[in-house]
Write a protein that holds these residues in place. Structure first.
Motif, PDB file in Angstrom:
ATOM      1  N   PHE A  27       0.816  -1.210   0.000  1.00 52.91           N
ATOM      2  CA  PHE A  27       0.000   0.000   0.000  1.00 52.91           C
ATOM      3  C   PHE A  27       0.843   1.250   0.000  1.00 52.91           C
ATOM      4  CE2 PHE A  27      -4.240  -0.994  -0.255  1.00 52.91           C
ATOM      5  CZ  PHE A  27      -4.510  -2.205   0.398  1.00 52.91           C
ATOM      6  N   ILE A  28       1.889   1.240   0.709  1.00 52.98           N
ATOM      7  CA  ILE A  28       2.785   2.411   0.717  1.00 52.98           C
ATOM      8  C   ILE A  28       3.219   2.727  -0.697  1.00 52.98           C
ATOM      9  CG2 ILE A  28       5.049   3.257   1.400  1.00 52.98           C
ATOM     10  CD1 ILE A  28       4.634   1.798   4.099  1.00 52.98           C
ATOM     11  N   ALA A  29       3.640   1.634  -1.360  1.00 53.55           N
ATOM     12  CA  ALA A  29       4.090   1.826  -2.741  1.00 53.55           C
ATOM     13  C   ALA A  29       2.974   2.438  -3.581  1.00 53.55           C
ATOM     14  CB  ALA A  29       4.552   0.483  -3.337  1.00 53.55           C
ATOM     15  N   LEU A  30       1.801   1.896  -3.398  1.00 46.13           N
ATOM     16  CA  LEU A  30       0.664   2.405  -4.151  1.00 46.13           C
ATOM     17  C   LEU A  30       0.467   3.889  -3.892  1.00 46.13           C
ATOM     18  CD1 LEU A  30      -1.232   0.900  -6.024  1.00 46.13           C
ATOM     19  CD2 LEU A  30      -2.886   0.788  -4.171  1.00 46.13           C
ATOM     20  N   LEU A  64      10.583   7.084  -6.273  1.00 45.23           N
ATOM     21  CA  LEU A  64      11.683   6.182  -5.884  1.00 45.23           C
ATOM     22  C   LEU A  64      11.362   5.500  -4.558  1.00 45.23           C
ATOM     23  CD1 LEU A  64      14.751   8.300  -6.951  1.00 45.23           C
ATOM     24  CD2 LEU A  64      14.116   6.054  -7.811  1.00 45.23           C
ATOM     25  N   CYS A  65      10.836   6.289  -3.644  1.00 52.71           N
ATOM     26  CA  CYS A  65      10.433   5.654  -2.365  1.00 52.71           C
ATOM     27  C   CYS A  65       9.438   4.545  -2.614  1.00 52.71           C
ATOM     28  CB  CYS A  65       9.776   6.717  -1.454  1.00 52.71           C
ATOM     29  SG  CYS A  65      10.955   7.526  -0.393  1.00 52.71           S
ATOM     30  N   LEU A  70       8.297  -1.114  -3.160  1.00 53.97           N
ATOM     31  CA  LEU A  70       7.785  -2.156  -4.050  1.00 53.97           C
ATOM     32  C   LEU A  70       8.801  -3.280  -4.180  1.00 53.97           C
ATOM     33  CD1 LEU A  70       5.229  -2.599  -5.682  1.00 53.97           C
ATOM     34  CD2 LEU A  70       6.478  -1.761  -7.665  1.00 53.97           C
ATOM     35  N   ILE A  71       9.988  -2.899  -4.427  1.00 52.77           N
ATOM     36  CA  ILE A  71      11.057  -3.898  -4.571  1.00 52.77           C
ATOM     37  C   ILE A  71      11.213  -4.633  -3.263  1.00 52.77           C
ATOM     38  CG2 ILE A  71      13.514  -4.216  -5.011  1.00 52.77           C
ATOM     39  CD1 ILE A  71      13.314  -1.705  -6.824  1.00 52.77           C
ATOM     40  N   VAL A  86      18.994  -4.371  -7.663  1.00 51.09           N
ATOM     41  CA  VAL A  86      17.982  -3.380  -8.040  1.00 51.09           C
ATOM     42  C   VAL A  86      17.539  -2.635  -6.810  1.00 51.09           C
ATOM     43  CG1 VAL A  86      15.593  -3.123  -8.834  1.00 51.09           C
ATOM     44  CG2 VAL A  86      17.185  -4.527 -10.115  1.00 51.09           C
ATOM     45  N   MET A  87      17.264  -3.357  -5.788  1.00 51.16           N
ATOM     46  CA  MET A  87      16.881  -2.761  -4.508  1.00 51.16           C
ATOM     47  C   MET A  87      17.909  -1.761  -4.048  1.00 51.16           C
ATOM     48  SD  MET A  87      14.550  -3.194  -2.081  1.00 51.16           S
ATOM     49  CE  MET A  87      14.526  -1.997  -0.806  1.00 51.16           C
ATOM     50  N   THR A  88      19.119  -2.119  -4.107  1.00 52.02           N
ATOM     51  CA  THR A  88      20.181  -1.237  -3.670  1.00 52.02           C
ATOM     52  C   THR A  88      20.206   0.028  -4.510  1.00 52.02           C
ATOM     53  OG1 THR A  88      21.446  -3.281  -3.308  1.00 52.02           O
ATOM     54  CG2 THR A  88      22.600  -1.224  -2.927  1.00 52.02           C
ATOM     55  N   THR A  89      20.078  -0.162  -5.815  1.00 51.41           N
ATOM     56  CA  THR A  89      20.107   0.986  -6.717  1.00 51.41           C
ATOM     57  C   THR A  89      18.970   1.933  -6.365  1.00 51.41           C
ATOM     58  OG1 THR A  89      20.600  -0.699  -8.401  1.00 51.41           O
ATOM     59  CG2 THR A  89      20.460   1.591  -9.155  1.00 51.41           C
ATOM     60  N   ALA A  90      17.821   1.278  -6.215  1.00 54.80           N
ATOM     61  CA  ALA A  90      16.648   2.103  -5.889  1.00 54.80           C
ATOM     62  C   ALA A  90      16.871   2.874  -4.610  1.00 54.80           C
ATOM     63  CB  ALA A  90      15.410   1.203  -5.776  1.00 54.80           C
ATOM     64  N   LYS A  91      17.368   2.227  -3.613  1.00 58.16           N
ATOM     65  CA  LYS A  91      17.580   2.894  -2.321  1.00 58.16           C
ATOM     66  C   LYS A  91      18.583   4.015  -2.454  1.00 58.16           C
ATOM     67  CE  LYS A  91      16.115  -0.031   1.331  1.00 58.16           C
ATOM     68  NZ  LYS A  91      16.348  -1.230   2.102  1.00 58.16           N
ATOM     69  N   VAL A  92      19.644   3.710  -3.192  1.00 55.17           N
ATOM     70  CA  VAL A  92      20.680   4.746  -3.362  1.00 55.17           C
ATOM     71  C   VAL A  92      20.080   5.967  -4.022  1.00 55.17           C
ATOM     72  CG1 VAL A  92      22.760   5.308  -4.662  1.00 55.17           C
ATOM     73  CG2 VAL A  92      22.670   3.202  -3.340  1.00 55.17           C
ATOM     74  N   LEU A  93      19.326   5.709  -5.098  1.00 50.38           N
ATOM     75  CA  LEU A  93      18.724   6.836  -5.820  1.00 50.38           C
ATOM     76  C   LEU A  93      17.779   7.584  -4.893  1.00 50.38           C
ATOM     77  CD1 LEU A  93      18.000   5.354  -9.371  1.00 50.38           C
ATOM     78  CD2 LEU A  93      19.542   7.219  -8.754  1.00 50.38           C
ATOM     79  N   THR A  94      16.985   6.810  -4.220  1.00 47.53           N
ATOM     80  CA  THR A  94      16.035   7.432  -3.302  1.00 47.53           C
ATOM     81  C   THR A  94      16.747   8.309  -2.302  1.00 47.53           C
ATOM     82  OG1 THR A  94      14.718   5.408  -3.460  1.00 47.53           O
ATOM     83  CG2 THR A  94      14.072   7.014  -1.794  1.00 47.53           C
TER      84      THR A  94
END
Lengths: 757, 153
Positions: A27-30, A64-65, A70-71, A86-94
């Motif tokens: 839900f957060i992702a949503l 990104l959050c 989601l990831i 991917v998770m790491t990338t996403a977190k870094v970007l975020t």
């Protein structure tokens, strides 16, 4: 890679927690994905949003959050290295984006806050403007009310309407509870309640004017708040509520006399009325400045309107009065005119009707006198003649006086012999004076001119009247008549203050003094002497039987001659002196031969044709009976005109001889004929030649018949020729009966008649 | 009596019309005033004299104007002058007016004008003669019927 024993495969016993985490993450992702969408949507909708870049950043951060979360879902289970990376990338970007965003927001949030403050500020301003707008609108409406009120007030000139309207409109505009007007009473010591808004008929309370509050209001032209307990403010019955605020203003009552040109009205002498306005009692309303101003303006307007109404009332009243006076004057004038017309008609009738029998009586009496009479008969005839002469004089006097007073009498100016006038007066008065044994002396100054220009007949009448009076009222003694030319110093007599003589070259002032030694006159009675019909009743000797008109007529004649007449007497028994000053003209040519006029009172008795002439001509200008004695000659060639002229003369009672040629005329004319009428525009008659020959034939003036020319020519040359040739008259054809009659009259009287051309 | 009244009214009307149309003026009324018991036919006598005079003068004028060799305007003028005098004495207004015009033509020595005026004078004179004769006839009728001549103001 060793599988770690610490990681439990699949769902361990706390897989409920895991499940919840899983769902929450989802839900957060949503949410994180939908928020930017919403943002984009609404930003796109709004036109203005200055911080797009921030929004983008924020969106990215959120996306990104969301992605991270989601990831995260996949990391609950065993996941491969790819997912982890991917998770790491996403977190870094975020992390990166959120840091940048955080840094950005530090700059942005103060801006956003200031926007807010500005918004607040603007809102406040708007509210304030709204308030002011409301105020202005109120004021404007008030102004409109004032204009309307003024219009209402000024559109009527009725005082009551003005005041009533004022009160009503004011009450409406300002939502007043009560509005009243106090007017000063006639005495000015009290104010009386004249008009109120709510009460229909104010009972007329009065309040003394010298109240400190009232004085305060009167002394300023502003509207003044007064206490509701003041006597002028006690307009409502005392209720349980607090009375509203009361304001009073003065209304100047202007009068026309207050205004001077180029000057402002004097304030100190003005009267004021008082207008009292009361706000509703149980409201918390207070008098605003603009309301007070309105009240002041209205008060001024009312003052002006009232003064206009007053002026109009005044002028209407004056106009009505004038109209009434006009009507009355008109009526009076018409009545006076009718009276004058009636009098003139009467006089005209009297003139003719009374004179005709008089003429007959006098003419026949004088003729009778000439016949053979016994002494008694002669005495009787003389008495008849004397009485009728007196009567004729009386008639003439009355008629003359009326004409004099009318202003219709004009002097018959002509050149005459002044000495002859005095001699004649002397001759006329001598018989009576000698009977009374009075001595009459005449003293003419040597510088008195022999001839003068004036009205001989009336001058003679005046002098005769005065001398006659002197003789009448003297029982004994002497009468002295002196005549001389008045010099300037003698003219300015203190006895004649109104007499302002003007000396000129063509005129001289004749001064005649008649002194008698008779019974004298009381000095107090002297002013009355010259008023008509005022008989002097005091002394018995004044039983003259005179009409009382003589002196009055004399005075009027003398006035006409621009002179003055008065009587001096030192008292009863001391005699009196009558002094007469008249203005006479100097004659241009003093030569005897050029004078067309002869003295009217012939001192010779050579007019044998009619012995009564002397008596008659003194008293009667129109001598109808005399035509019977006129023997005329008519010389004319035109048969028709001859016949017509003859007919005219015959009808008037004259004797006519007709001649047809100059020779015949010369042959037949004799001293028996009185007038020769010559038609001079007929060729074949040398009328000028005849004139000369007749002049030669009759050298003595009184024997020569009068020569009158008849002509149809209306030019002055003819007239001058006639005069130069020596003719005595000129008449224009056609001749009517009346004209012939007046011609004959004038010819007999003046011995000349030149018709005006 | 009726007859007399009628005749008198006719007389008055006729007289008034003569005045109105300008044949006679005030002078004629003056002449009528001169008629009294001493001279009962005064007006008729004057009128007859006038007619005689007129005819004589008109003849004189006609003869003078007919002269082919030089018209003696002075003579014509003298005659016109006399005619004017007579007509004004009797009150013949129209004749007099023509005479006035006639004189100016004489002064200007305008033969044509004079002839025209002479014609006019003759015409006016004969008109007047007829009218006056009618008037006098009426007068005689009234007198014969026993009435009196009414005075026309």
């Amino acid at each position: 890679m060793e599988s770690c024993n610490c990681i439990e495969p699949q769902w361990p016993p706390d897989d409920l927690l895991m499940k919840y985490q899983y769902i929450s993450d989802f839900f957060i992702a949503l949410a994180y994905f939908s928020i930017p969408l919403e943002l984009i949507y609404f930003v796109k909708k709004s036109a203005v949003f200055p911080y797009r870049w921030v929004l983008v950043q924020f969106g990215a951060f959120i996306v990104l959050c969301g992605a991270t979360h989601l990831i995260n879902l996949w990391t609950f289970t065993v996941h491969s290295r790819t997912v982890a990376s991917v998770m790491t990338t996403a977190k870094v970007l975020t992390a990166a984006v959120s840091c940048i965003t955080a840094l950005m927001l530090v700059h942005i949030i103060p801006d956003l806050l200031s926007v807010k403050t500005r918004e607040l500020f603007l809102k406040n301003k708007a509210a304030e403007l709204d308030r002011e707008m409301g105020l202005i609108r109120t004021q404007e409406e008030t102004g409109r009310h004032v204009r309307m009120l003024t219009h209402e007030i000024r559109s009527t000139l009725d005082r009551h309407t003005i005041l009533k309207t004022t009160l009503v409109e004011l009450g409406r505009t300002l939502a007043l509870e009560e509005c009243a007007l106090w007017m000063p009473t006639r005495t000015g010591l009290e104010l009386q309640l004249s008009y109120t808004l709510r009460q229909q008929n104010p009972v007329g309370y009065t309040v003394p004017i010298h109240h400190p509050v009232i004085n305060q209001v009167f002394s300023s032209n502003r509207a003044v708040k007064i206490s509701p307990n003041c006597p002028v403010a006690r307009l409502r019955p005392a209720g349980k509520y607090m009375p509203g605020e009361v304001v009073a203003v003065r209304v100047p009552l202007l009068h026309l006399s207050n205004f001077r040109i180029n000057d402002w009205p004097e304030l100190s002498t003005k009267r004021y009325a008082l207008m009292v306005l009361m706000l509703p009692s149980d409201s918390a309303r207070q008098w605003h400045v603009h309301e007070l101003e309105l009240v002041e303006v209205v008060a001024d307007q009312v003052a002006v309107a009232l003064s206009h109404a007053a002026i109009l009332e005044e002028s209407m009243r004056a106009r009505d009065l004038l109209m009434e006076q006009n009507v009355a004057l008109d009526l009076a004038r018409r009545e006076a005119e009718t009276a004058i017309r009636a009098r003139n008609d009467f006089l005209a009738v009297m003139n003719h009707e009374m004179r005709t029998p008089m003429h007959a009586i006098i003419a026949l009496s004088s003729l009778l006198q000439e016949t053979e009479l016994t002494p008694e008969q002669r005495l009787m005839v003389e008495t008849v003649l004397k009485s009728s002469n007196l009567l004729a004089t009386l008639i003439n006097d009355v008629l003359d006086l009326s004409r004099l007073e009318d202003g219709s009498l004009q002097l018959d100016l002509g050149t005459f012999n002044l000495y002859a006038v005095f001699r004649e007066v002397l001759n006329l008065i001598k018989p009576i004076a000698s009977v009374k044994k009075l001595h009459v002396s005449l003293n003419l100054a040597p510088d008195l001119p022999e001839y003068a220009v004036g009205d001989e007949k009336r001058l003679m009448q005046t002098i005769l009247n005065i001398v006659g009076n002197a003789v009448k009222f003297s029982k004994e003694g002497s009468i002295s008549i002196t005549a001389f030319v008045a010099k300037l110093d003698t003219l300015r007599d203190s006895k004649a203050p109104d007499f302002l003589p003007v000396l000129s070259d063509n005129h001289f002032y004749l001064r005649v003094q008649v002194k008698d030694s008779g019974s004298g006159i009381n000095p107090l009675d002297i002013p009355k002497l010259f008023t008509k019909f005022a008989q002097n009743q005091s002394t018995g000797t004044r039983n003259s039987g005179g009409s009382g008109l003589g002196l009055a007529i004399c005075k009027r004649f003398v006035n006409l001659m621009e002179g003055h007449i008065w009587i001096e007497s030192e008292g009863l028994g001391k005699g009196c002196t009558a002094i007469l000053i008249v203005k006479l003209g100097m004659p241009e040519r003093v030569k005897e031969s050029k004078l067309p006029y002869m003295p009217k009172m012939p001192t010779n008795h050579e007019q044998t044709a009619f012995p009564g002439l002397k008596v008659l001509s003194r008293f009667m200008p129109s001598l109808q009976a005399l035509y019977a004695y006129l023997h005329n000659v008519v010389l004319a060639i035109g048969k028709v005109s001859r016949m017509v002229t003859k007919g005219l003369l015959l009808h008037l009672g004259c004797d006519v001889t007709m001649v047809g040629s100059s020779d015949e005329c010369l042959r037949l004319v004799s001293h028996e004929h009185k007038v020769v009428f010559m038609d001079i525009c007929v060729p074949g008659i040398d009328s000028y030649g005849i004139t000369t020959r007749i002049h030669e034939k009759f050298t003595k003036r009184h024997e020569r018949p009068l020569l009158v020319a008849l002509t149809g020519n209306t030019d002055k040359v003819t007239k001058e020729n006639c005069m130069r040739a020596g003719m005595d008259g000129l008449i224009l054809k056609p001749v009517s009966l009346d004209k012939m009659r007046s011609v004959l009259t004038d010819l007999l009287e003046h011995r000349v008649f030149f018709e005006a051309i | 009596m009726d007859v007399v009244n009628q005749l008198q009214r006719q007389f008055i009307d006729y007289s008034a019309s003569l005045h109105r149309e300008g044949f006679l003026d005030d002078q004629f009324t003056q002449l009528q005033k001169l008629q009294d018991d001493n001279s009962p036919d005064f007006v008729v006598e004057v009128a007859s004299l006038f007619f005689e005079d007129c005819e004589k003068l008109i003849n004189n004028m006609a003869r003078a104007l007919e002269q082919q060799q030089g018209v003696d305007f002075k003579q014509v003028d003298a005659s016109v002058h006399q005619l004017k005098g007579s007509s004004s004495s009797i009150g013949a207004m129209r004749v007099k007016d023509v005479c006035i015009a006639f004189r100016s033509f004489c002064e200007a020595q305008n033969r044509e004008g004079c002839l025209r005026c002479l014609q006019q004078v003759t015409h006016e004179y004969s008109l007047l003669k007829n009218k006056l004769q009618t008037l006098f006839r009426l007068q005689q009728q009234i007198l014969a019927a026993g009435g009196s001549i009414p005075v026309v103001e």
